[in-house]
Scaffold this active site. Structure first.
Site, PDB file in Angstrom:
ATOM      1  N   ASP A  15      -2.367   1.997   0.038  1.00  0.00           N
ATOM      2  CA  ASP A  15      -1.030   2.045   0.602  1.00  0.00           C
ATOM      3  C   ASP A  15      -0.351   3.316   0.069  1.00  0.00           C
ATOM      4  O   ASP A  15      -0.861   3.964  -0.858  1.00  0.00           O
ATOM      5  CB  ASP A  15      -0.270   0.790   0.170  1.00  0.00           C
ATOM      6  CG  ASP A  15       1.169   0.776   0.674  1.00  0.00           C
ATOM      7  OD1 ASP A  15       1.379   1.056   1.862  1.00  0.00           O
ATOM      8  OD2 ASP A  15       2.070   0.499  -0.140  1.00  0.00           O
ATOM      9  N   ASP A  17       3.816   4.072   0.130  1.00  0.00           N
ATOM     10  CA  ASP A  17       5.082   3.758  -0.538  1.00  0.00           C
ATOM     11  C   ASP A  17       4.854   2.728  -1.636  1.00  0.00           C
ATOM     12  O   ASP A  17       4.342   1.640  -1.383  1.00  0.00           O
ATOM     13  CB  ASP A  17       6.096   3.178   0.466  1.00  0.00           C
ATOM     14  CG  ASP A  17       6.554   4.211   1.484  1.00  0.00           C
ATOM     15  OD1 ASP A  17       6.799   5.350   1.084  1.00  0.00           O
ATOM     16  OD2 ASP A  17       6.657   3.862   2.671  1.00  0.00           O
TER      17      ASP A  17
END
Length: 328
Positions: A15, A17
């Site tokens: 991922d 953020d």
């Protein structure tokens, strides 16, 4: 590196953020950890629900931060949305874009026509994150959705980590339209499995490890895809929320940050209801987890999770035990 956690996998699906960066800044140690993957022969893909930028823009931002990133290594929820819409709509169909220019571009790439007004007769609405979205945009989407058009969302993250703290994510904007219309969208990105399968396929990976900071998107999506999952503590979820996680959102591994990929992962051993990890141990009884260890030691939380999850093996809602800490 033979005994490191990452030695068991052929790729990392990361991922962005809350894992690689928070707002404009890289999370300490993240870039170095990502660079190091190549030296141990492990592939790298980025799986993002952020639909406000193109994969090329995301890759360029990652390179600015010093992270290794080719355009093809980024798989976005906008791409997933484009594929989903193309599978359900005829070529050239008008789609109202409630989102960014990047989202409109992905819709155009699959042969559909992005429009920005109900007056252009859209047969579908696709909603993705864009910090510029205002009330008028949400109202336009609501009119079209209420009128019977198909409704798609790139993702439904309720919050997004920023340098100043947590800010509303696409899920909050989707919720506004849902509240106005009483309808529910089809979701293209995390926590659905296709986004992860697409990333693994691009990397030709058979044993990828999904790494994320959110249980409800990264970990749930990775679990649904049938991949191993690791939760890091540099973003949204915490040791407390991970301990309380519902069954489908429980990670296989609990790491402080990406640097944990290169350390041996301690084995958690259970015996007669007691679970031990490193120097810590935990027992779950009558809704209470008693942990012998230090609350600042991740091994104590790993033991606590093992004990609690064994005691509550199947739950569709988050359940937090009472915690009692004891010193050795």
């Amino acid at each position: 590196m033979a005994d490191s956690l990452i030695s068991s996998f052929d790729a990392v699906l990361s991922d962005l953020d809350g894992v690689v960066y928070a707002g404009p800044h890289a999370i300490p140690g993240a870039v170095e950890s990502l660079r190091r993957l190549e030296t141990v022969g492990v592939g790298l893909g980025y799986v993002t629900n952020n639909a406000s930028r193109t994969p090329a823009q995301v890759a360029a931002h990652l390179r600015e931060l010093g992270a290794p990133a080719e355009d093809h290594q980024v798989v976005s929820s906008s791409q997933a949305a484009g594929e989903l819409l193309a599978s359900m709509l005829p070529a050239g169909a008008h789609v109202l874009i409630t989102g960014s220019a990047a989202l409109a571009h992905e819709i155009e790439l699959v042969g559909l026509k992005p429009v920005h007004s109900a007056e252009e007769s859209p047969v579908a609405v696709v909603q993705g994150f864009n910090p510029e979205i205002g009330w008028k945009d949400l109202a336009e989407a609501s009119y079209v959705v209420a009128g019977g058009a198909m409704w798609f969302a790139t993702n439904t993250d309720m919050s997004i980590p920023q340098a100043r703290g947590m800010a509303p994510g696409n899920g909050t904007l989707v919720a506004a339209v849902a509240a106005a219309t009483g309808k529910t969208p089809l979701v293209a990105g995390k926590p659905e499995a296709p986004l992860f399968h697409a990333a693994a396929k691009r990397l030709k990976a058979d044993r990828p490890l999904v790494v994320g900071d959110r249980l409800d998107t990264d970990i749930l999506g990775g679990n649904r895809a049938g991949f191993a999952t690791a939760a890091v503590l540099t973003g949204v979820d915490t040791t407390h929320t991970i301990l309380a996680a519902r069954t489908d959102e429980r990670p296989d591994y609990l790491l402080a940050d990406l640097e944990g990929l290169y350390a041996p992962y301690p084995e958690v051993m259970g015996d007669a209801g007691s679970y031990r990890c490193g120097a810590a141990s935990a027992v779950a009884e009558n809704g209470t987890v008693t942990v012998t260890g230090d609350a600042h030691d991740l091994d104590a939380w790993r033991a606590a999770c093992a004990a609690w999850w064994a005691a509550v093996p199947d739950t569709s809602v988050a359940q937090a035990p009472k915690l009692e800490w004891r010193t050795h």
